[in-house]
Design an enzyme around this catalytic site. Structure first.
Site, PDB file in Angstrom:
ATOM      1  N   ASP A 173      -3.921   4.263  18.554  1.00 38.69           N
ATOM      2  CA  ASP A 173      -4.709   3.726  17.441  1.00 38.69           C
ATOM      3  C   ASP A 173      -5.136   2.282  17.710  1.00 38.69           C
ATOM      4  O   ASP A 173      -5.042   1.422  16.836  1.00 38.69           O
ATOM      5  CB  ASP A 173      -3.916   3.822  16.133  1.00 38.69           C
ATOM      6  CG  ASP A 173      -4.822   3.767  14.909  1.00 38.69           C
ATOM      7  OD1 ASP A 173      -6.021   4.077  15.049  1.00 38.69           O
ATOM      8  OD2 ASP A 173      -4.340   3.419  13.821  1.00 38.69           O
ATOM      9  N   VAL A 229       4.548  -5.405   3.139  1.00 37.46           N
ATOM     10  CA  VAL A 229       4.962  -6.374   4.146  1.00 37.46           C
ATOM     11  C   VAL A 229       5.166  -7.709   3.454  1.00 37.46           C
ATOM     12  O   VAL A 229       4.302  -8.153   2.687  1.00 37.46           O
ATOM     13  CB  VAL A 229       3.914  -6.513   5.266  1.00 37.46           C
ATOM     14  CG1 VAL A 229       4.315  -7.597   6.245  1.00 37.46           C
ATOM     15  CG2 VAL A 229       3.743  -5.189   5.993  1.00 37.46           C
ATOM     16  N   GLY A 231       0.810  -1.205   0.000  1.00 35.11           N
ATOM     17  CA  GLY A 231       0.000   0.000   0.000  1.00 35.11           C
ATOM     18  C   GLY A 231       0.837   1.245   0.000  1.00 35.11           C
ATOM     19  O   GLY A 231       2.029   1.209  -0.334  1.00 35.11           O
ATOM     20  N   GLY A 232       0.207   2.366   0.378  1.00 34.90           N
ATOM     21  CA  GLY A 232       0.858   3.663   0.276  1.00 34.90           C
ATOM     22  C   GLY A 232       2.077   3.813   1.145  1.00 34.90           C
ATOM     23  O   GLY A 232       3.016   4.521   0.784  1.00 34.90           O
ATOM     24  N   LYS A 288       8.637  -5.453   7.125  1.00 42.49           N
ATOM     25  CA  LYS A 288       7.858  -4.274   6.752  1.00 42.49           C
ATOM     26  C   LYS A 288       8.783  -3.261   6.089  1.00 42.49           C
ATOM     27  O   LYS A 288       9.710  -2.753   6.721  1.00 42.49           O
ATOM     28  CB  LYS A 288       7.213  -3.678   8.004  1.00 42.49           C
ATOM     29  CG  LYS A 288       6.448  -2.373   7.784  1.00 42.49           C
ATOM     30  CD  LYS A 288       5.945  -1.862   9.135  1.00 42.49           C
ATOM     31  CE  LYS A 288       5.252  -0.519   9.012  1.00 42.49           C
ATOM     32  NZ  LYS A 288       4.790  -0.014  10.333  1.00 42.49           N
TER      33      LYS A 288
END
Length: 546
Positions: free
Chosen positions: A132, A23, A18-19, A38
């Site tokens: 988060d 991974v 993704g952005g 990662k």
């Protein structure tokens, strides 16, 4: 586009992209132990704020030596890229279990909450607030144990890093930009616990204004939870921070007392058994399954996994966790100094900054709060903002194709002060060039699912199949109208880029602005797919066929 790989590891497959990067599932060549790697994306490597946050996430993981948080094996930074090597949890995200079951049952909810709270407690003792906590960041292993992941926007206690997090789980004070506190993590954990018990979030606002008002003023909906557990819900979702348990340790104590009184002394064993059974229903989402990489449409957050024996106990060349940060700083300083001398510029360009963790009699690190960033990011809702503001999805890790919305506020977590002086090992030299993925052909792009998820919310699942691993760009266009079979009026679009796999499955949410009875989505790719593209429509619930 180059695909740098950390030397000393052999990649098996990509788990997500993704952005913020990707991974990968890999094997440590010297020991044969599987790991998760990662990688920071090429696009973000030039952004010092993201790089600093990436280093800080690795540094924090190196200090939290607990089975309830994904463990760090090493951090590597070189001109070709940056990577965090972590333990591999062969499990699934709590979000995937909730998506399949709706709710977990009370004992399972208590068990998963306790496990991830113990991970939070370790962070709180280190002076760090996660900021988060949500179902996407809690992993459930095959044995029913749970683990907390993704410290990408963690901040030092009492620091003022600005507004960040996932709105459905943000404490009232987070909406006001108050200093980071463990009580805010307790609130988010309770919101997740509520979702495990009921199958839905405590507050269901569809935009910032609604969510903010509900979190700030709406009564705690504890009546929807089982009666014995309502005191935990009321305490954890209290509007004022001082009315909640002060940290995760305190919340665990309350949880154990309530759970034992309500369900008996064997509640945790039964709860973990229930979680293991639920996880077993999703075998293809385990990293060990060998399934294809999957992408999402989130904002720069990363879900990571990991539980076999920790590499930190098997890397003979490693350092005690407390020395990792110092070695990283030393190598970066040496590289920067060498880079400033013209004669040694090429040598400096090849220098690695790497840290390792391994067993050893390291002293307990002393934590210091991280610096406060200069900018204040805005939280995102469950639906992403307009495409121009939304970077591509962050890596997921063999869990679910559901979006993982959050904001990035890469405030560096606490640094550590080692008790011993690390050896001055010379930096490693990586390969001078990285391989480039060849162009691919797209054999098929299909909208496999389109459904209405709310009065103005839709969700589409799109699959892309290619004949290689090179880059593919996906254009997703949304439409509304009153005529079946015609696209209708444009209602927004977004562009996403994927590479590293031969098949991608993306689940994309959308907030519909048009008033038509038919909602549609069209998917096309660059390079163009052999089937040209795919268009699907649905007739929405608020309209009546006459």
């Amino acid at each position: 586009m180059s695909a740098w790989v950390v030397p000393g590891y052999t990649e098996t497959r990509e788990l997500g992209a993704g952005g913020s990067g990707r991974v990968a599932l890999a094997t440590h060549d010297a020991t044969g132990v599987p790991v998760a790697v990662k990688y920071l994306s090429e696009r973000l490597r030039s952004d010092e704020t993201f790089v600093r946050g990436f280093r800080s996430e690795a540094r924090l993981l190196g200090t939290l030596d607990t089975p309830h948080v994904v463990g760090l094996y090493e951090y590597v930074e070189a001109p070709q890229g940056a990577a965090i090597v972590m333990e591999l949890v062969d499990g699934v995200a709590l979000r995937a279990l909730l998506a399949r079951e709706g709710s977990t049952g009370p004992e399972a909810a208590l068990a998963v909450l306790k496990g991830s709270l113990l991970g939070l407690a370790a962070a709180h003792r280190a002076g760090v607030v996660h900021r988060d906590y949500k179902p996407e960041n809690v992993l459930v292993a095959a044995d029913g144990s749970s683990k907390l992941v993704d410290f990408g926007i963690a901040a030092g206690r009492d620091s003022r890093p600005g507004i960040a997090g996932t709105p459905a789980y943000m404490a009232p004070e987070q909406w006001n930009g108050a200093p980071a506190s463990p009580a805010a993590d307790v609130y988010a954990a309770t919101a997740t616990f509520f979702e495990c018990l009921t199958g839905h979030k405590p507050f269901a606002g569809h935009n910032f204004a609604e969510l903010a008002l509900q979190h700030l003023e709406a009564p705690v909906p504890d009546g929807q939870a089982p009666e014995p557990l309502r005191p935990l819900i009321r305490r954890g979702l209290a509007k004022a921070p001082h009315e909640r348990p002060e940290n995760a340790d305190a919340f665990v104590s309350e949880l154990e007392s309530v759970a034992t009184a309500a369900y008996g002394p064997d509640w945790e064993e039964r709860g973990r058994g229930r979680l293991a059974a639920l996880a077993a229903l999703l075998p293809l989402l385990f990293p060990s399954s060998g399934g294809t990489a999957q992408g999402t449409t989130a904002l720069a957050t990363t879900t990571l996994t990991g539980p076999p024996p920790r590499l930190r106990r098997r890397f003979p060349r490693g350092l005690p966790a407390g020395a990792a940060a110092l070695l990283l700083a030393l190598l970066l300083a040496l590289a920067a100094r060498a880079g400033g001398e013209e004669a040694d510029g090429d040598v400096a360009a090849q220098a690695f900054a790497t840290t390792h963790t391994s067993p050893g009699p390291s002293a307990s690190p002393t934590s210091t709060p991280p610096p406060t960033p200069t900018s204040t990011p805005t939280p995102t809702t469950e639906e992403p903002p307009t495409p121009s503001d939304t970077p591509e999805a962050s890596p997921t890790y063999g869990t679910t194709t559901e979006p993982v919305p959050t904001t990035t506020d890469p405030t560096p977590p606490p640094t550590t002060t080692p008790a011993t002086t690390p050896p001055t090992t010379p930096p490693t030299t990586p390969p001078t060039t990285a391989p480039t993925r060849p162009p691919v052909s797209v054999t098929d792009v299909s909208v496999t699912s389109l459904r209405q998820t709310g009065p103005t919310a839709a969700e589409a699942t799109i699959e892309i199949t290619t004949d290689g691993t090179g880059p593919v760009t996906l254009l997703v266009e949304w439409f509304t109208g009153d005529e079946k079979g015609a696209p209708g009026t444009p209602d927004g679009s977004e562009t996403l880029r994927r590479e590293g796999a031969g098949r991608y499955t993306l689940t994309l949410p959308h907030v519909v602005g048009g008033a038509g009875c038919y909602w549609g989505v069209r998917a096309t790719t660059d390079p163009a797919a052999a089937n040209g593209g795919s268009l699907q429509q649905i007739f929405i619930r608020r309209c009546v066929i006459t």
